[in-house]
Design a protein around this motif. Structure first.
Motif, short mmCIF file in Angstrom:
data_model
loop_
_atom_site.label_atom_id
_atom_site.label_comp_id
_atom_site.label_asym_id
_atom_site.label_seq_id
_atom_site.Cartn_x
_atom_site.Cartn_y
_atom_site.Cartn_z
N TYR A 188 -6.34 31.29 18.94
CA TYR A 188 -7.79 31.09 17.65
C TYR A 188 -8.89 32.19 17.17
O TYR A 188 -8.66 33.01 18.35
N LEU A 189 -8.61 32.29 16.00
CA LEU A 189 -9.20 33.29 15.24
C LEU A 189 -8.00 35.00 15.28
O LEU A 189 -8.76 35.84 13.80
N THR A 190 -7.18 35.02 15.55
CA THR A 190 -5.88 35.81 15.27
C THR A 190 -4.85 35.15 14.42
O THR A 190 -3.12 35.58 14.43
N TYR B 72 0.58 24.65 13.01
CA TYR B 72 -0.73 24.45 13.49
C TYR B 72 -0.74 24.01 15.22
O TYR B 72 -1.34 24.41 16.01
N SER B 73 0.28 22.39 15.95
CA SER B 73 0.56 22.68 16.60
C SER B 73 1.33 23.79 18.20
O SER B 73 0.79 23.84 19.24
N SER B 74 1.38 24.72 17.51
CA SER B 74 1.91 25.24 18.67
C SER B 74 1.16 26.70 18.99
O SER B 74 1.00 26.80 19.63
N VAL B 75 0.26 26.80 18.10
CA VAL B 75 -1.02 27.00 18.57
C VAL B 75 -1.97 27.01 18.83
O VAL B 75 -2.31 27.77 20.17
N ALA B 76 -2.14 25.52 19.27
CA ALA B 76 -2.85 24.50 20.46
C ALA B 76 -1.87 25.10 22.06
O ALA B 76 -2.80 25.33 22.59
N HIS B 77 -0.63 24.73 21.36
CA HIS B 77 0.18 25.10 22.58
C HIS B 77 0.10 26.22 22.54
O HIS B 77 -0.25 26.27 24.36
N MET B 78 -0.11 27.37 22.37
CA MET B 78 0.04 28.14 22.69
C MET B 78 -1.67 28.95 23.70
O MET B 78 -1.67 29.77 24.50
N SER B 79 -2.61 28.24 23.73
CA SER B 79 -3.32 28.81 23.00
C SER B 79 -3.90 28.01 25.30
O SER B 79 -4.47 29.02 25.87
N LEU B 80 -3.37 26.92 25.73
CA LEU B 80 -3.47 26.48 26.69
C LEU B 80 -2.39 27.59 28.07
O LEU B 80 -2.73 28.09 28.54
N VAL B 81 -1.66 28.71 27.61
CA VAL B 81 -0.68 29.47 27.93
C VAL B 81 -1.48 30.29 28.16
O VAL B 81 -1.59 31.16 29.06
N ILE B 82 -2.44 31.16 27.17
CA ILE B 82 -2.84 31.91 27.33
C ILE B 82 -4.11 31.70 28.37
O ILE B 82 -4.97 33.00 29.13
#
Length: 446
Positions: free
Chosen positions: A198-200, A276-286
């Protein structure tokens, strides 16, 4: 490992012969099954040479790359129908597969950087060459400059590491520990932009909306995983400093995942919502990677594989609707249950996997990530529960909005799914839900 590179290179002349579209796809299928039967020592690197090697992480991501590239060709039959540069398209897909294969299998950090950046070029050609909308040039520029801007410090960082340690072989880096703030930022920023954190993340929805179906599939399926793979490899020799700094990234990711989940409810474009849902899932991965515990690493690996299959399948579904209605708007794609009842079953199956329903791989990954983040801090429970709740929310919102309601009267001609489309969807959904039976392989890794 070299034999597969030669296999990809020798497939390239097939692209430029007539009526070889499905032949190239069959060759890639065969290559996938050859690769799948590679004998591996799961606990460690195997097949080591000066340049290439394979451990479980590389193995899973290379398999995912080949699989998604096969399905990209299957999803792009329309190019063959309208005779729109399909030979060059096949060449582009093979070039992309070659770059991804090399990225995941090289041992040398500098070569990893080279192929990591090299995979941008075929993706850019896909978006600009086969995209639908006039804004695709702008989307391509976003993709290029976001990624390149963050990647230059990574190159400097790799040179610094080589200067300090006289070694940039990934296998040996685990014996070192570098405690420099600037180096840490340089090394991980490129991967955080690629994930995207998020932010990038601004380049991702833009690129997805303008890309053709094959471009969206490869972006969601593999490109985001390059960031996670890079983080897992690089943090090994930055452990000490990462333990000081990780709270910063975890907080941004979890809060960002929550904001992006809310943002999903505002979308009116199917592709944009899935992006956008991909970004939400990737935030968990990070978050899972940054807390640096066993469950976090394994959970992030599983969620990357699961999300690659699930998100790619949803982009295929969005494209199937787009081919019928020439629109991706939620307003126009209403009432699909009346037109394509069998397709709404696939919408349901893939969206239920997206919200991490059993028995999907996403569920296993998310359980592990939630465990790892809560063991790191009890406060993360608040945002984790919100992200999980809203991921179910926007999946249901997308499903109910598209399938139910009064259909648009402007639809004057329509046809239901063809067997190729059902095969395409089953090849996304089956691995996603069958792989959970083999999750023990991931558990004994590390």
């Amino acid at each position: 490992m070299m034999k597969f590179i030669f296999m990809i290179i020798f497939m390239i002349p097939l692209c430029f012969k007539k009526n070889m579209f499905w032949m190239v796809q069959m060759c890639m299928f065969i290559m996938f099954f050859f690769f799948m039967n590679l004998s591996l020592n799961i606990n460690n690197f195997t097949n080591i040479s000066y340049f290439y090697s394979c451990d479980l992480m590389s193995f899973g991501l290379i398999m995912l790359s080949i699989w998604i590239c096969v399905l990209m060709i299957m999803a792009s039959e329309n190019l063959l129908k309208v005779n729109f540069y399909e030979n060059f398209f096949l060449f582009n897909v093979l070039l992309l597969l070659l770059m991804l294969y090399l990225t995941f299998s090289v041992m040398n950090l500098f070569l990893f950087y080279l192929f990591f950046e090299g995979s941008l070029i075929p993706t850019l050609m896909l978006i600009i060459g086969w995209g639908y909308q006039p804004e695709r040039i702008q989307a391509g520029m976003y993709l290029l400059f976001y990624t390149l801007f963050a990647s230059l410090p990574l190159l400097m960082g790799i040179f610094f590491v080589f200067n300090e340690m006289n070694c940039i072989m990934i296998y040996f880096l685990k014996f070192f520990n570098l405690n420099y703030y600037m180096l840490y930022l340089c090394m991980i920023l490129a991967f955080l932009v690629k994930m995207p954190m998020y932010l990038t993340h601004l380049w991702l929805p833009k690129a997805h909306v303008e890309a053709p179906v094959s471009g969206s599939m490869i972006l969601a399926g593999i490109m985001l995983k390059l960031g996670g793979y890079g983080l897992l490899r690089v943090l090994i020799f930055l452990q000490e400093i990462n333990m000081k700094m990780n709270y910063f990234w975890v907080v941004i990711s979890l809060m960002g995942g929550f904001y992006i989940s809310l943002k999903c409810f505002c979308q009116v474009d199917m592709k944009s919502l899935i992006a956008y849902s991909s970004v939400a899932h990737m935030s968990l991965v990070i978050g899972g990677i940054m807390v640096m515990n066993y469950w976090g690493f394994i959970g992030s690996y599983l969620l990357m594989i699961g999300h690659g299959l699930c998100s790619s399948g949803m982009f295929c579904l969005a494209n199937i609707n787009y081919e019928r209605l020439n629109s991706r708007s939620l307003m126009i794609n209403k009432g699909m249950l009346s037109f394509m009842p069998s397709m709404s079953l696939w919408w349901f199956l893939l969206l239920s996997s997206n919200m991490a329903a059993p028995p999907s791989l996403n569920l296993m990954g998310e359980i592990m990530l939630i465990n790892s983040l809560i063991s790191w801090s009890n406060f993360s429970m608040i945002f984790l529960s919100l992200i999980s709740f809203f991921s179910a929310g926007y999946s249901l919102y997308l499903y109910s909005y598209i399938q139910h309601g009064k259909y648009y009267y402007g639809i004057y001609t329509f046809y239901v799914g063809v067997s190729r489309e059902y095969l395409l969807l089953i090849l996304h959904w089956l691995p996603l839900n069958i792989l959970i039976l083999k999750v023990d392989y991931s558990m004994i890794w590390f």
